[in-house]
Design a protein around this motif. Sequence first.
Motif, mmCIF file in Angstrom:
data_model
loop_
_atom_site.group_PDB
_atom_site.id
_atom_site.type_symbol
_atom_site.label_atom_id
_atom_site.label_comp_id
_atom_site.label_asym_id
_atom_site.label_seq_id
_atom_site.Cartn_x
_atom_site.Cartn_y
_atom_site.Cartn_z
ATOM 1 N N VAL A 1 52.035 -31.137 -64.003
ATOM 2 C CA VAL A 1 50.921 -31.950 -64.521
ATOM 3 C C VAL A 1 49.646 -31.647 -63.731
ATOM 4 O O VAL A 1 48.567 -31.502 -64.304
ATOM 5 N N VAL A 2 49.786 -31.533 -62.406
ATOM 6 C CA VAL A 2 48.629 -31.184 -61.568
ATOM 7 C C VAL A 2 48.093 -29.807 -61.948
ATOM 8 O O VAL A 2 46.877 -29.584 -62.003
ATOM 9 N N SER A 3 49.005 -28.875 -62.235
ATOM 10 C CA SER A 3 48.590 -27.508 -62.571
ATOM 11 C C SER A 3 47.752 -27.456 -63.836
ATOM 12 O O SER A 3 46.890 -26.587 -63.990
ATOM 13 N N LEU A 4 47.990 -28.369 -64.755
ATOM 14 C CA LEU A 4 47.211 -28.398 -65.994
ATOM 15 C C LEU A 4 45.744 -28.701 -65.706
ATOM 16 O O LEU A 4 44.843 -28.158 -66.337
ATOM 17 N N GLY A 5 45.512 -29.570 -64.721
ATOM 18 C CA GLY A 5 44.135 -29.890 -64.349
ATOM 19 C C GLY A 5 43.459 -28.784 -63.578
ATOM 20 O O GLY A 5 42.238 -28.630 -63.626
ATOM 21 N N PHE A 6 44.266 -27.978 -62.849
ATOM 22 C CA PHE A 6 43.709 -26.914 -62.025
ATOM 23 C C PHE A 6 43.617 -25.578 -62.761
ATOM 24 O O PHE A 6 43.034 -24.627 -62.228
ATOM 25 N N ALA A 7 44.182 -25.484 -63.942
ATOM 26 C CA ALA A 7 44.343 -24.185 -64.604
ATOM 27 C C ALA A 7 43.050 -23.375 -64.675
ATOM 28 O O ALA A 7 43.029 -22.181 -64.404
ATOM 29 N N GLN A 8 41.959 -24.017 -65.042
ATOM 30 C CA GLN A 8 40.701 -23.280 -65.197
ATOM 31 C C GLN A 8 39.585 -23.818 -64.311
ATOM 32 O O GLN A 8 38.466 -23.321 -64.364
ATOM 33 N N SER A 9 39.898 -24.816 -63.466
ATOM 34 C CA SER A 9 38.825 -25.502 -62.748
ATOM 35 C C SER A 9 38.341 -24.781 -61.509
ATOM 36 O O SER A 9 37.254 -25.045 -61.019
ATOM 37 N N ALA A 10 39.145 -23.874 -60.953
ATOM 38 C CA ALA A 10 38.754 -23.212 -59.712
ATOM 39 C C ALA A 10 39.547 -21.932 -59.556
ATOM 40 O O ALA A 10 40.545 -21.714 -60.232
ATOM 41 N N THR A 11 39.083 -21.082 -58.629
ATOM 42 C CA THR A 11 39.830 -19.863 -58.338
ATOM 43 C C THR A 11 41.036 -20.209 -57.482
ATOM 44 O O THR A 11 41.121 -21.285 -56.882
ATOM 45 N N PHE A 12 41.994 -19.259 -57.412
ATOM 46 C CA PHE A 12 43.162 -19.484 -56.565
ATOM 47 C C PHE A 12 42.735 -19.646 -55.111
ATOM 48 O O PHE A 12 43.330 -20.416 -54.350
#
Length: 482
Positions: free
Chosen positions: A376-387
């Motif tokens: 669920v957390v990954s869905l929010g981070f998918a496009q929001s920032a670089t690795f």
Amino acid sequence: MVYLVTIMLYLGILIAMGVVKSRKIKTQSDFAVAGRSLSPWVLVGTMLATWVGTGSILGNAGKAYEIGLAGLLLPLGGVCGVAVLTQIADKVRGIEKFTVPEIIGDRYGQTARVLSVIALVAAYMVIVSYQYNAGGAVLHTVLTDDAGQSMLSLEVCTLIAVTVIILYTMLAGLVSVAYTDVANGVIMTLSFMIALPILWHTAGGWSGMEEAFAATGRESHMQIWGVYSTFDFINFMLPPFLLAMGDANMYQRFSAATSSKGAKTATMFLVVAVIFIEGAIISSAWISSSMIENAENGRHVLIYASHRYLPTFLGAIMLTTMVGIIISTADSFLLVPSTTLMRDVYLQYINPDADDRKIVLLSRLLVLALGIVAYVVSLGFAQSATFFDKALYAYTIYGAAITPSLVAAFFWKRATGAGAVASITAGTVVTLLWKEAGFVQDLVPAAIYQNCDAVLPAIFTSMLCLVGVSLATAKPERQTEA
């Protein structure tokens, strides 16, 4: 097709190994610390594969695409942190704890223990989340043809990665992860030793890279000095330094060693191994970036280069190794919070008398539950920032909150429970509020706020609270013994 077959074969072997190893898991010690049976050489392999994860092969590599040769300075913080661990490893093995919050609780009391659990779980869920994204990115690249069309969407590829990671961790815990890590470490080292000269030749050597970078207006990519500002050094180097010194994965592996001496020996070799592998990763990314103009491809520079610029068999091995490292790192960062919640919450406050069979079952269910939370957390981070940005954020949460009190538990007798509570709370709160709360920007000078990430104010506040409150309160009555 070769890439896909190789990766699927590897994933099949992983699951089969997990099934076999799962039959040997009888106690929580087996599941969480491999029955304290790991030799120094196995420890080196598993610690290397855990440390060199997505933050390295996608985070640092992606940053090297942006800044060039200066990227070779990025691993210095982590290397220095691992070097400090050589003075801690034998102490950790000597006290025979399972988790970092156990060490903190034994030294500072239950309030500090609970707060460290919260900070650890929060940070590690972020770390696992971007491992999911990375695993999906590798699979998606492998399945993409020359026309840019993929057999499966990125979302489906990520779900496949999530499923494999959770299943593999549930099966056998640290036992299966540790021995797979050794194989991954050996293959990764050999792969980069072969790939580096091939990429160098393909790029046309130093002169070819100079011409390529000049043609795209990236002349500074050939410079190692003068690229970073002072704030850049702090923002990039401090988070991995703090994480390395306090990383619960490392401490759990120290506890899994056959002896204190073995834990220290393994950590000393780990310093050399990290320097070599991190240098090879960033050098490969820097060389490859001279041949890649598209920034989106540069975001996944090593994945793209392995797929496009290496011989098919070597490229397949490289991509498979990346998948293995991502899975291994995700497994480790998923296993630690599940063990922590079991040891520091369930057995401490809910059911202290639970038998081993129930503990192992609940540990596996916790892995499943936390794995879903991380997705669920990954869905929010998918496009929001670089690795790279995701890694620094997670490292800061953990490093600022837990590392000062944890290291002080071994080296500063004057640290108190009140000081640890204040430090953990301050480190967590400052990290979460620094860029998110509007009132912070009003309080801090603009030059500092705009150039300084959360790590410096968070670690400064955390250490100030640890020292100040400790000195203002009564001396502790007992100490953690190494």
